[in-house]
Design a protein around this motif. Structure first.
Motif, PDB file in Angstrom:
ATOM      1  N   GLU A 119       0.830  -1.209   0.000  1.00 26.88           N
ATOM      2  CA  GLU A 119       0.000   0.000   0.000  1.00 26.88           C
ATOM      3  C   GLU A 119       0.863   1.256   0.000  1.00 26.88           C
ATOM      4  OE1 GLU A 119      -3.691   2.044  -0.039  1.00 26.88           O
ATOM      5  OE2 GLU A 119      -3.171  -0.069  -0.384  1.00 26.88           O
ATOM      6  N   ASN A 120       1.915   1.261   0.804  1.00 27.52           N
ATOM      7  CA  ASN A 120       2.819   2.415   0.839  1.00 27.52           C
ATOM      8  C   ASN A 120       3.453   2.663  -0.527  1.00 27.52           C
ATOM      9  OD1 ASN A 120       2.288   2.668   3.561  1.00 27.52           O
ATOM     10  ND2 ASN A 120       4.276   1.907   4.250  1.00 27.52           N
ATOM     11  N   LEU A 121       3.949   1.597  -1.140  1.00 23.85           N
ATOM     12  CA  LEU A 121       4.598   1.731  -2.440  1.00 23.85           C
ATOM     13  C   LEU A 121       3.601   2.189  -3.498  1.00 23.85           C
ATOM     14  CD1 LEU A 121       7.076   1.418  -4.235  1.00 23.85           C
ATOM     15  CD2 LEU A 121       6.514  -1.019  -4.487  1.00 23.85           C
ATOM     16  N   LYS A 122       2.406   1.633  -3.471  1.00 24.52           N
ATOM     17  CA  LYS A 122       1.371   2.038  -4.432  1.00 24.52           C
ATOM     18  C   LYS A 122       1.069   3.520  -4.302  1.00 24.52           C
ATOM     19  CE  LYS A 122      -3.015   1.335  -3.714  1.00 24.52           C
ATOM     20  NZ  LYS A 122      -4.353   0.715  -3.489  1.00 24.52           N
ATOM     21  N   ASN A 123       0.954   4.013  -3.078  1.00 25.00           N
ATOM     22  CA  ASN A 123       0.648   5.435  -2.858  1.00 25.00           C
ATOM     23  C   ASN A 123       1.788   6.337  -3.337  1.00 25.00           C
ATOM     24  OD1 ASN A 123      -1.851   4.840  -1.742  1.00 25.00           O
ATOM     25  ND2 ASN A 123      -1.082   4.836   0.370  1.00 25.00           N
ATOM     26  N   VAL A 124       3.028   5.898  -3.089  1.00 25.87           N
ATOM     27  CA  VAL A 124       4.181   6.689  -3.530  1.00 25.87           C
ATOM     28  C   VAL A 124       4.246   6.734  -5.052  1.00 25.87           C
ATOM     29  CG1 VAL A 124       6.699   6.671  -3.668  1.00 25.87           C
ATOM     30  CG2 VAL A 124       5.580   6.406  -1.457  1.00 25.87           C
ATOM     31  N   LEU A 125       4.079   5.597  -5.697  1.00 25.46           N
ATOM     32  CA  LEU A 125       4.146   5.566  -7.160  1.00 25.46           C
ATOM     33  C   LEU A 125       3.022   6.403  -7.779  1.00 25.46           C
ATOM     34  CD1 LEU A 125       5.031   1.808  -7.759  1.00 25.46           C
ATOM     35  CD2 LEU A 125       6.559   3.788  -7.897  1.00 25.46           C
ATOM     36  N   LYS A 126       1.858   6.365  -7.162  1.00 27.73           N
ATOM     37  CA  LYS A 126       0.741   7.182  -7.635  1.00 27.73           C
ATOM     38  C   LYS A 126       1.067   8.662  -7.488  1.00 27.73           C
ATOM     39  CE  LYS A 126      -4.263   7.837  -6.995  1.00 27.73           C
ATOM     40  NZ  LYS A 126      -5.451   7.382  -6.217  1.00 27.73           N
ATOM     41  N   SER A 127       1.694   9.034  -6.373  1.00 29.45           N
ATOM     42  CA  SER A 127       2.086  10.426  -6.146  1.00 29.45           C
ATOM     43  C   SER A 127       3.150  10.879  -7.144  1.00 29.45           C
ATOM     44  CB  SER A 127       2.602  10.591  -4.719  1.00 29.45           C
ATOM     45  OG  SER A 127       3.097  11.886  -4.500  1.00 29.45           O
ATOM     46  N   ILE A 128       4.120  10.008  -7.416  1.00 33.71           N
ATOM     47  CA  ILE A 128       5.159  10.333  -8.404  1.00 33.71           C
ATOM     48  C   ILE A 128       4.515  10.573  -9.767  1.00 33.71           C
ATOM     49  CG2 ILE A 128       7.127   9.401  -9.694  1.00 33.71           C
ATOM     50  CD1 ILE A 128       7.904   7.903  -7.101  1.00 33.71           C
ATOM     51  N   GLU A 129       3.597   9.689 -10.134  1.00 32.22           N
ATOM     52  CA  GLU A 129       2.943   9.816 -11.433  1.00 32.22           C
ATOM     53  C   GLU A 129       2.140  11.114 -11.536  1.00 32.22           C
ATOM     54  OE1 GLU A 129       0.053   7.232 -14.431  1.00 32.22           O
ATOM     55  OE2 GLU A 129       0.195   6.687 -12.322  1.00 32.22           O
ATOM     56  N   SER A 130       1.369  11.434 -10.508  1.00 33.18           N
ATOM     57  CA  SER A 130       0.545  12.649 -10.568  1.00 33.18           C
ATOM     58  C   SER A 130       1.411  13.908 -10.561  1.00 33.18           C
ATOM     59  CB  SER A 130      -0.448  12.684  -9.402  1.00 33.18           C
ATOM     60  OG  SER A 130       0.221  12.711  -8.159  1.00 33.18           O
ATOM     61  N   THR A 131       2.530  13.876  -9.809  1.00 32.13           N
ATOM     62  CA  THR A 131       3.435  15.024  -9.799  1.00 32.13           C
ATOM     63  C   THR A 131       4.076  15.215 -11.167  1.00 32.13           C
ATOM     64  OG1 THR A 131       3.910  14.651  -7.453  1.00 32.13           O
ATOM     65  CG2 THR A 131       5.425  16.081  -8.660  1.00 32.13           C
ATOM     66  N   CYS A 132       4.506  14.125 -11.773  1.00 39.73           N
ATOM     67  CA  CYS A 132       5.110  14.205 -13.108  1.00 39.73           C
ATOM     68  C   CYS A 132       4.112  14.737 -14.138  1.00 39.73           C
ATOM     69  CB  CYS A 132       5.634  12.846 -13.534  1.00 39.73           C
ATOM     70  SG  CYS A 132       7.156  12.340 -12.705  1.00 39.73           S
ATOM     71  N   LEU A 133       2.898  14.258 -14.075  1.00 43.67           N
ATOM     72  CA  LEU A 133       1.878  14.738 -15.018  1.00 43.67           C
ATOM     73  C   LEU A 133       1.629  16.229 -14.822  1.00 43.67           C
ATOM     74  CD1 LEU A 133      -0.656  11.754 -14.908  1.00 43.67           C
ATOM     75  CD2 LEU A 133       0.932  12.350 -16.750  1.00 43.67           C
ATOM     76  N   ARG A 134       1.634  16.649 -13.568  1.00 42.13           N
ATOM     77  CA  ARG A 134       1.393  18.065 -13.263  1.00 42.13           C
ATOM     78  C   ARG A 134       2.478  18.968 -13.847  1.00 42.13           C
ATOM     79  NH1 ARG A 134       0.878  17.410  -8.135  1.00 42.13           N
ATOM     80  NH2 ARG A 134       2.892  18.183  -7.385  1.00 42.13           N
ATOM     81  N   CYS A 135       3.715  18.477 -13.880  1.00 43.10           N
ATOM     82  CA  CYS A 135       4.810  19.317 -14.399  1.00 43.10           C
ATOM     83  C   CYS A 135       5.299  18.827 -15.764  1.00 43.10           C
ATOM     84  CB  CYS A 135       5.949  19.408 -13.390  1.00 43.10           C
ATOM     85  SG  CYS A 135       6.704  17.851 -12.921  1.00 43.10           S
ATOM     86  N   HIS A 136       4.456  18.040 -16.444  1.00 42.68           N
ATOM     87  CA  HIS A 136       4.712  17.614 -17.830  1.00 42.68           C
ATOM     88  C   HIS A 136       6.011  16.817 -17.960  1.00 42.68           C
ATOM     89  CE1 HIS A 136       1.409  20.288 -18.729  1.00 42.68           C
ATOM     90  NE2 HIS A 136       2.049  21.287 -18.170  1.00 42.68           N
ATOM     91  N   ARG A 137       6.196  15.874 -17.044  1.00 38.65           N
ATOM     92  CA  ARG A 137       7.325  14.967 -17.116  1.00 38.65           C
ATOM     93  C   ARG A 137       6.825  13.534 -17.245  1.00 38.65           C
ATOM     94  NH1 ARG A 137      11.715  15.477 -12.627  1.00 38.65           N
ATOM     95  NH2 ARG A 137      12.775  14.160 -14.182  1.00 38.65           N
ATOM     96  N   ASP A 138       7.691  12.678 -17.767  1.00 42.25           N
ATOM     97  CA  ASP A 138       7.391  11.264 -17.872  1.00 42.25           C
ATOM     98  C   ASP A 138       7.790  10.593 -16.548  1.00 42.25           C
ATOM     99  OD1 ASP A 138       7.362   8.519 -18.371  1.00 42.25           O
ATOM    100  OD2 ASP A 138       8.069   8.755 -20.430  1.00 42.25           O
ATOM    101  N   PRO A 139       6.869   9.891 -15.872  1.00 42.85           N
ATOM    102  CA  PRO A 139       7.217   9.240 -14.607  1.00 42.85           C
ATOM    103  C   PRO A 139       8.402   8.285 -14.709  1.00 42.85           C
ATOM    104  CG  PRO A 139       4.838   9.254 -14.917  1.00 42.85           C
ATOM    105  CD  PRO A 139       5.443   9.739 -16.207  1.00 42.85           C
ATOM    106  N   SER A 140       8.651   7.744 -15.883  1.00 43.35           N
ATOM    107  CA  SER A 140       9.777   6.824 -16.049  1.00 43.35           C
ATOM    108  C   SER A 140      11.122   7.538 -15.909  1.00 43.35           C
ATOM    109  CB  SER A 140       9.703   6.129 -17.414  1.00 43.35           C
ATOM    110  OG  SER A 140       9.897   7.060 -18.471  1.00 43.35           O
ATOM    111  N   GLU A 141      11.111   8.877 -15.927  1.00 44.96           N
ATOM    112  CA  GLU A 141      12.338   9.647 -15.757  1.00 44.96           C
ATOM    113  C   GLU A 141      12.790   9.711 -14.298  1.00 44.96           C
ATOM    114  OE1 GLU A 141      11.541  13.541 -17.195  1.00 44.96           O
ATOM    115  OE2 GLU A 141      11.261  12.932 -19.275  1.00 44.96           O
TER     116      GLU A 141
END
Length: 244
Positions: free
Chosen positions: A15-37
């Motif tokens: 659950e912790n990892l899922k929440n972190v990965l979701k946060s990384i993805e949403s932050t990247c989308l917000r600043c127009h970055r690819d989460p894989s970066e």
């Protein structure tokens, strides 16, 4: 067969990892970055060994340790575990010159190079042993006396010397933000590192520095917004496991 304890540990870490990965993805989308970066490193300094094992079972493959001795002990112990999937170990804490030979065979990346003298020692031992030596230069962009790292102006002055070592791969830069609620201060610490990266790359003295290691559990979203390619997360990943 998993014990009830292991099942609960797995559930919490998943659950912790899922929440972190979701946060990384949403932050990247917000600043127009690819989460894989953005590469996630699990900082295991305070984590029990069983939690590190379980996180590996879940699928995380990159770990960071602050202390050289503990990194070596954990890397050796876990590599001998038949259920352990191969993983990278990063040294994110200070490295004394007399510990270079100990740690070099076990690390994929050292984040904390804070002097030309340390870089010279790594270069010499890498040449002697044939070990790979990939490093980041730690820069004290906050100006705090309590923080290690090159002062920005000193790194610029010594850049030609830093680039002169043949057995060290300079991959990028690392910094730590002050422990403060002032978002503007945290952001300026990270944006300054990106500016220094641009300035050093513009000299053409070395292949481009591509990595920016910055951002921990309390400030990684700001770091991603300012260009972090590596984030170092501990407490947010292992939250809830110490009580088990």
């Amino acid at each position: 067969m998993s014990s009830p304890h292991q099942t609960l540990l797995n559930r919490i870490l998943t659950e912790n990892l899922k929440n972190v990965l979701k946060s990384i993805e949403s932050t990247c989308l917000r600043c127009h970055r690819d989460p894989s970066e953005v590469k996630l490193i699990a900082v295991t300094k305070y984590a029990p060994l069983e939690a590190v094992r379980e996180l590996n079972r879940i699928g995380l493959r990159t770990y960071g340790e602050n202390r050289p001795q503990q990194l070596v002990e954990r890397a050796q112990t876990l590599t001998e575990d038949s259920e352990w999937s191969p993983a990278e170990w990063h040294l994110i804490g200070q490295l004394q010159r007399n510990k270079v030979r100990l740690v070099l065979p076990h690390v994929a990346l050292i984040h904390s190079i804070d002097s030309v003298q340390l870089l010279s020692q790594i270069d010499r031992i890498a040449e002697e042993t044939g070990a790979s030596a990939s490093v980041l230069l730690q820069v004290n962009t906050s100006g705090e006396e309590s923080k290690s790292g090159f002062p920005p102006e000193l790194l610029l002055e010594q850049w030609e010397r830093v680039c002169s070592f043949n057995n060290v791969q300079l991959c990028g830069l690392m910094t730590m933000a002050p422990l403060t609620e002032e978002t503007k201060t945290v952001r300026s610490t990270f944006s300054e590192l990106q500016k220094i990266q641009t300035d050093l790359n513009s000299t053409g003295r070395h292949p481009p520095l591509t990595e920016l290691s910055m951002g921990m559990s309390r400030d990684y979203e700001i770091a991603i917004e300012e260009g972090a390619t590596i984030i170092r997360l501990g407490s947010i990943l292992f939250e809830g496991t110490a009580e088990l």
